[in-house]
Design a protein around this motif. Structure first.
Motif, PDB file in Angstrom:
ATOM      1  N   VAL A   1       2.946   9.592  -6.834  1.00 51.61           N
ATOM      2  CA  VAL A   1       3.710  10.836  -6.769  1.00 51.61           C
ATOM      3  C   VAL A   1       4.527  10.993  -8.051  1.00 51.61           C
ATOM      4  N   PRO A   2       4.577  12.194  -8.619  1.00 51.67           N
ATOM      5  CA  PRO A   2       5.364  12.389  -9.843  1.00 51.67           C
ATOM      6  C   PRO A   2       6.831  11.980  -9.644  1.00 51.67           C
ATOM      7  N   ASN A   3       7.364  11.333 -10.629  1.00 54.42           N
ATOM      8  CA  ASN A   3       8.770  10.871 -10.663  1.00 54.42           C
ATOM      9  C   ASN A   3       9.044   9.713  -9.704  1.00 54.42           C
ATOM     10  N   ARG A   4       7.986   9.122  -9.100  1.00 53.71           N
ATOM     11  CA  ARG A   4       8.179   7.967  -8.215  1.00 53.71           C
ATOM     12  C   ARG A   4       7.390   6.762  -8.723  1.00 53.71           C
ATOM     13  N   GLU A   5       7.140   6.718 -10.028  1.00 56.77           N
ATOM     14  CA  GLU A   5       6.323   5.650 -10.606  1.00 56.77           C
ATOM     15  C   GLU A   5       7.016   4.292 -10.578  1.00 56.77           C
ATOM     16  N   THR A   6       8.298   4.264 -10.335  1.00 56.00           N
ATOM     17  CA  THR A   6       9.034   2.996 -10.342  1.00 56.00           C
ATOM     18  C   THR A   6       9.219   2.407  -8.937  1.00 56.00           C
ATOM     19  N   THR A   7       8.568   2.976  -7.954  1.00 55.16           N
ATOM     20  CA  THR A   7       8.700   2.467  -6.582  1.00 55.16           C
ATOM     21  C   THR A   7       8.176   1.038  -6.488  1.00 55.16           C
ATOM     22  N   GLU A   8       8.938   0.159  -5.839  1.00 53.32           N
ATOM     23  CA  GLU A   8       8.552  -1.233  -5.676  1.00 53.32           C
ATOM     24  C   GLU A   8       8.333  -1.554  -4.189  1.00 53.32           C
ATOM     25  N   ILE A   9       7.707  -2.700  -3.935  1.00 56.05           N
ATOM     26  CA  ILE A   9       7.462  -3.129  -2.560  1.00 56.05           C
ATOM     27  C   ILE A   9       8.777  -3.283  -1.801  1.00 56.05           C
ATOM     28  N   SER A  10       9.813  -3.733  -2.500  1.00 55.13           N
ATOM     29  CA  SER A  10      11.111  -3.952  -1.845  1.00 55.13           C
ATOM     30  C   SER A  10      11.771  -2.649  -1.394  1.00 55.13           C
TER      31      SER A  10
ATOM     32  N   MET B   1       0.821  -1.203   0.000  1.00 52.89           N
ATOM     33  CA  MET B   1       0.000   0.000   0.000  1.00 52.89           C
ATOM     34  C   MET B   1       0.860   1.261   0.000  1.00 52.89           C
ATOM     35  N   VAL B   2       1.972   1.230   0.725  1.00 57.57           N
ATOM     36  CA  VAL B   2       2.879   2.382   0.717  1.00 57.57           C
ATOM     37  C   VAL B   2       3.501   2.553  -0.665  1.00 57.57           C
ATOM     38  N   ALA B   3       3.949   1.454  -1.267  1.00 57.49           N
ATOM     39  CA  ALA B   3       4.524   1.523  -2.614  1.00 57.49           C
ATOM     40  C   ALA B   3       3.492   2.030  -3.620  1.00 57.49           C
ATOM     41  N   PHE B   4       2.260   1.542  -3.502  1.00 55.07           N
ATOM     42  CA  PHE B   4       1.178   2.010  -4.365  1.00 55.07           C
ATOM     43  C   PHE B   4       0.998   3.521  -4.222  1.00 55.07           C
ATOM     44  N   SER B   5       1.013   4.020  -2.987  1.00 52.87           N
ATOM     45  CA  SER B   5       0.845   5.453  -2.746  1.00 52.87           C
ATOM     46  C   SER B   5       1.997   6.251  -3.342  1.00 52.87           C
ATOM     47  N   MET B   6       3.217   5.741  -3.192  1.00 54.14           N
ATOM     48  CA  MET B   6       4.380   6.451  -3.717  1.00 54.14           C
ATOM     49  C   MET B   6       4.351   6.519  -5.244  1.00 54.14           C
ATOM     50  N   ARG B   7       3.827   5.492  -5.889  1.00 50.65           N
ATOM     51  CA  ARG B   7       3.775   5.473  -7.353  1.00 50.65           C
ATOM     52  C   ARG B   7       2.820   6.533  -7.897  1.00 50.65           C
TER      53      ARG B   7
END
Length: 205
Positions: free
Chosen positions: A44-53, A36-42
Protein backbone atom coordinates in the motif's frame (compact mmCIF):
# COMPACT_ATOMS: atom_id res chain seq x y z
CA UNK A 1 -8.87 -5.92 22.38
CA UNK A 2 -7.20 -3.00 20.51
CA UNK A 3 -9.26 -0.44 18.64
CA UNK A 4 -12.29 -2.51 17.53
CA UNK A 5 -13.12 -0.08 14.73
CA UNK A 6 -9.95 -1.02 12.82
CA UNK A 7 -9.79 -4.66 13.93
CA UNK A 8 -10.62 -7.66 11.74
CA UNK A 9 -11.68 -11.11 12.83
CA UNK A 10 -10.13 -14.13 11.11
CA UNK A 11 -11.44 -17.69 11.19
CA UNK A 12 -9.49 -20.69 9.85
CA UNK A 13 -10.94 -24.14 9.08
CA UNK A 14 -7.71 -26.07 8.75
CA UNK A 15 -9.17 -29.50 9.57
CA UNK A 16 -12.01 -29.02 7.11
CA UNK A 17 -9.66 -28.00 4.32
CA UNK A 18 -6.80 -30.46 4.81
CA UNK A 19 -8.30 -33.41 6.72
CA UNK A 20 -5.59 -35.78 7.93
CA UNK A 21 -2.91 -33.43 6.60
CA UNK A 22 -4.09 -30.58 8.82
CA UNK A 23 -1.33 -28.78 10.71
CA UNK A 24 -1.50 -27.42 14.26
CA UNK A 25 -1.95 -23.70 14.73
CA UNK A 26 0.92 -22.47 16.89
CA UNK A 27 3.16 -19.47 17.39
CA UNK A 28 5.04 -20.22 14.18
CA UNK A 29 1.79 -20.09 12.19
CA UNK A 30 0.91 -16.83 13.97
CA UNK A 31 4.28 -15.42 12.98
CA UNK A 32 3.63 -16.41 9.35
CA UNK A 33 0.24 -14.75 9.43
CA UNK A 34 1.72 -11.51 10.80
CA UNK A 35 4.40 -11.64 8.12
CA UNK A 36 1.80 -12.04 5.36
CA UNK A 37 -0.26 -9.13 6.69
CA UNK A 38 2.86 -6.94 6.95
CA UNK A 39 3.84 -7.98 3.42
CA UNK A 40 0.38 -6.97 2.17
CA UNK A 41 0.51 -3.62 3.96
CA UNK A 42 3.91 -2.81 2.43
CA UNK A 43 2.19 -2.95 -0.99
CA UNK A 44 0.00 0.00 0.00
CA UNK A 45 1.36 3.48 -0.81
CA UNK A 46 3.00 5.20 2.18
CA UNK A 47 3.00 1.92 4.19
CA UNK A 48 6.31 0.53 2.90
CA UNK A 49 7.85 0.61 6.37
CA UNK A 50 5.32 -1.75 7.98
CA UNK A 51 7.01 -4.45 10.06
CA UNK A 52 5.85 -7.79 11.49
CA UNK A 53 5.87 -6.25 14.97
CA UNK A 54 3.22 -3.77 13.84
CA UNK A 55 0.67 -6.58 13.41
CA UNK A 56 -1.03 -7.51 16.69
CA UNK A 57 -3.16 -10.64 17.33
CA UNK A 58 -5.58 -11.05 20.24
CA UNK A 59 -8.35 -13.35 21.49
CA UNK A 60 -6.83 -16.41 19.79
CA UNK A 61 -9.04 -19.51 20.26
CA UNK A 62 -8.27 -23.22 19.90
CA UNK A 63 -10.70 -23.47 17.03
CA UNK A 64 -8.37 -21.02 15.31
CA UNK A 65 -10.09 -17.69 15.29
CA UNK A 66 -8.64 -14.35 16.38
CA UNK A 67 -8.70 -10.60 15.87
CA UNK A 68 -5.85 -8.55 14.43
CA UNK A 69 -4.94 -4.91 13.92
CA UNK A 70 -2.05 -3.11 12.27
CA UNK A 71 -0.46 -0.31 14.28
CA UNK A 72 1.51 2.77 13.36
CA UNK A 73 4.08 3.22 16.19
CA UNK A 74 5.10 6.66 14.98
CA UNK A 75 1.61 8.00 15.67
CA UNK A 76 0.64 5.49 18.36
CA UNK A 77 -2.64 4.39 16.75
CA UNK A 78 -4.02 1.65 14.53
CA UNK A 79 -4.11 1.97 10.77
CA UNK A 80 -7.51 2.68 9.19
CA UNK A 81 -9.61 -0.37 8.37
CA UNK A 82 -10.00 0.81 4.76
CA UNK A 83 -6.25 0.54 4.15
CA UNK A 84 -6.03 -2.90 5.73
CA UNK A 85 -9.02 -4.14 3.76
CA UNK A 86 -7.53 -2.91 0.49
CA UNK A 87 -4.15 -4.53 1.26
CA UNK A 88 -5.71 -7.89 2.17
CA UNK A 89 -7.94 -7.99 -0.91
CA UNK A 90 -5.00 -7.25 -3.22
CA UNK A 91 -2.94 -10.09 -1.76
CA UNK A 92 -5.67 -12.55 -0.77
CA UNK A 93 -4.39 -15.33 -3.01
CA UNK A 94 -0.85 -15.01 -1.62
CA UNK A 95 -2.14 -15.25 1.94
CA UNK A 96 -4.34 -18.27 1.13
CA UNK A 97 -1.45 -20.05 -0.55
CA UNK A 98 0.80 -19.56 2.47
CA UNK A 99 -1.64 -21.60 4.61
CA UNK A 100 -2.88 -24.02 1.89
CA UNK A 101 -6.40 -22.62 2.29
CA UNK A 102 -8.96 -20.67 0.24
CA UNK A 103 -11.49 -17.89 0.76
CA UNK A 104 -13.94 -20.32 2.40
CA UNK A 105 -11.48 -21.87 4.86
CA UNK A 106 -9.49 -18.71 5.62
CA UNK A 107 -12.15 -16.10 6.32
CA UNK A 108 -11.63 -12.40 6.92
CA UNK A 109 -15.13 -11.74 8.24
CA UNK A 110 -15.30 -8.04 7.39
CA UNK A 111 -13.38 -8.28 4.12
CA UNK A 112 -15.32 -9.50 1.04
CA UNK A 113 -13.79 -12.31 -0.97
CA UNK A 114 -12.14 -11.38 -4.21
CA UNK A 115 -12.99 -13.24 -7.37
CA UNK A 116 -10.09 -14.94 -9.11
CA UNK A 117 -9.22 -13.36 -12.46
CA UNK A 118 -10.82 -15.22 -15.38
CA UNK A 119 -8.47 -17.58 -17.15
CA UNK A 120 -7.92 -16.86 -20.82
CA UNK A 121 -8.61 -19.82 -23.11
CA UNK A 122 -5.52 -21.26 -24.79
CA UNK A 123 -7.20 -20.67 -28.18
CA UNK A 124 -9.09 -17.43 -28.96
CA UNK A 125 -12.86 -17.77 -29.36
CA UNK A 126 -12.79 -16.48 -32.93
CA UNK A 127 -10.28 -19.17 -33.84
CA UNK A 128 -12.55 -21.89 -32.42
CA UNK A 129 -15.56 -20.56 -34.39
CA UNK A 130 -13.49 -20.30 -37.59
CA UNK A 131 -12.26 -23.88 -37.18
CA UNK A 132 -15.81 -25.22 -36.77
CA UNK A 133 -17.09 -23.34 -39.85
CA UNK A 134 -14.06 -24.45 -41.89
CA UNK A 135 -14.69 -28.10 -41.00
CA UNK A 136 -18.36 -27.82 -41.98
CA UNK A 137 -17.43 -26.31 -45.37
CA UNK A 138 -14.89 -29.06 -46.04
CA UNK A 139 -17.43 -31.79 -45.23
CA UNK A 140 -20.06 -30.14 -47.49
CA UNK A 141 -17.60 -29.92 -50.41
CA UNK A 142 -16.60 -33.57 -50.00
CA UNK A 143 -20.25 -34.64 -50.01
CA UNK A 144 -20.91 -32.68 -53.22
CA UNK A 145 -17.89 -34.25 -54.93
CA UNK A 146 -18.91 -37.81 -53.98
CA UNK A 147 -22.49 -37.13 -55.06
CA UNK A 148 -21.32 -35.91 -58.48
CA UNK A 149 -19.11 -38.97 -58.97
CA UNK A 150 -21.99 -41.33 -58.17
CA UNK A 151 -24.31 -39.58 -60.64
CA UNK A 152 -21.71 -39.79 -63.41
CA UNK A 153 -21.26 -43.51 -62.80
CA UNK A 154 -25.02 -44.08 -63.01
CA UNK A 155 -25.27 -42.15 -66.32
CA UNK A 156 -22.34 -44.05 -67.84
CA UNK A 157 -23.86 -47.42 -66.91
CA UNK A 158 -27.37 -46.63 -68.30
CA UNK A 159 -26.78 -46.61 -72.14
CA UNK A 160 -24.45 -49.62 -72.09
CA UNK A 161 -27.07 -51.73 -70.32
CA UNK A 162 -29.71 -50.77 -72.93
CA UNK A 163 -27.34 -51.67 -75.78
CA UNK A 164 -26.58 -55.05 -74.19
CA UNK A 165 -30.32 -55.80 -73.94
CA UNK A 166 -30.88 -54.95 -77.61
CA UNK A 167 -27.94 -57.11 -78.68
CA UNK A 168 -29.32 -60.04 -76.75
CA UNK A 169 -32.70 -59.63 -78.38
CA UNK A 170 -31.13 -59.53 -81.88
CA UNK A 171 -29.08 -62.66 -81.24
CA UNK A 172 -32.01 -64.72 -79.99
CA UNK A 173 -32.84 -67.76 -82.13
CA UNK A 174 -36.39 -69.01 -82.21
CA UNK A 175 -37.16 -72.68 -82.49
CA UNK A 176 -40.31 -73.86 -84.25
CA UNK A 177 -41.18 -77.54 -84.56
CA UNK A 178 -37.66 -78.42 -83.39
CA UNK A 179 -36.06 -76.46 -86.27
CA UNK A 180 -34.02 -73.35 -85.38
CA UNK A 181 -35.18 -70.32 -87.33
CA UNK A 182 -33.63 -66.93 -87.69
CA UNK A 183 -35.81 -64.14 -86.35
CA UNK A 184 -37.34 -61.61 -88.65
CA UNK A 185 -34.83 -58.95 -89.47
CA UNK A 186 -37.08 -55.96 -89.18
CA UNK A 187 -34.25 -53.51 -89.28
CA UNK A 188 -33.03 -54.52 -92.69
CA UNK A 189 -36.49 -55.35 -94.06
CA UNK A 190 -35.38 -58.94 -94.76
CA UNK A 191 -38.14 -61.55 -95.15
CA UNK A 192 -37.49 -65.30 -95.01
CA UNK A 193 -38.11 -66.84 -98.43
CA UNK A 194 -39.40 -70.09 -96.97
CA UNK A 195 -42.64 -68.48 -95.88
CA UNK A 196 -43.28 -66.59 -99.13
CA UNK A 197 -46.09 -67.81 -101.43
CA UNK A 198 -45.72 -68.34 -105.16
CA UNK A 199 -47.54 -65.11 -105.95
CA UNK A 200 -45.34 -63.14 -103.62
CA UNK A 201 -42.23 -64.46 -105.32
CA UNK A 202 -43.47 -63.50 -108.81
CA UNK A 203 -45.16 -60.24 -107.95
CA UNK A 204 -42.66 -57.44 -108.05
CA UNK A 205 -42.59 -55.02 -105.21
Amino acid sequence: MPDAENAFKVRLSIRTALGDKAYAWDTNEEYLFKAMVAFSMRKVPNRETTEISHVLLCNVTQRVSFWFVVTDPSKNHTLPAVEIQSAIRMNRNRINSAFFLNDQTLEFLKIPSTLAPPTDPTMPIWMIIFSVIFCIVIVAVMLLIFSGIRQRRRKSKGPSEVDDTEDKCENMITIENGIPCDPLDTKGGHINDVFMTEDERLTPL
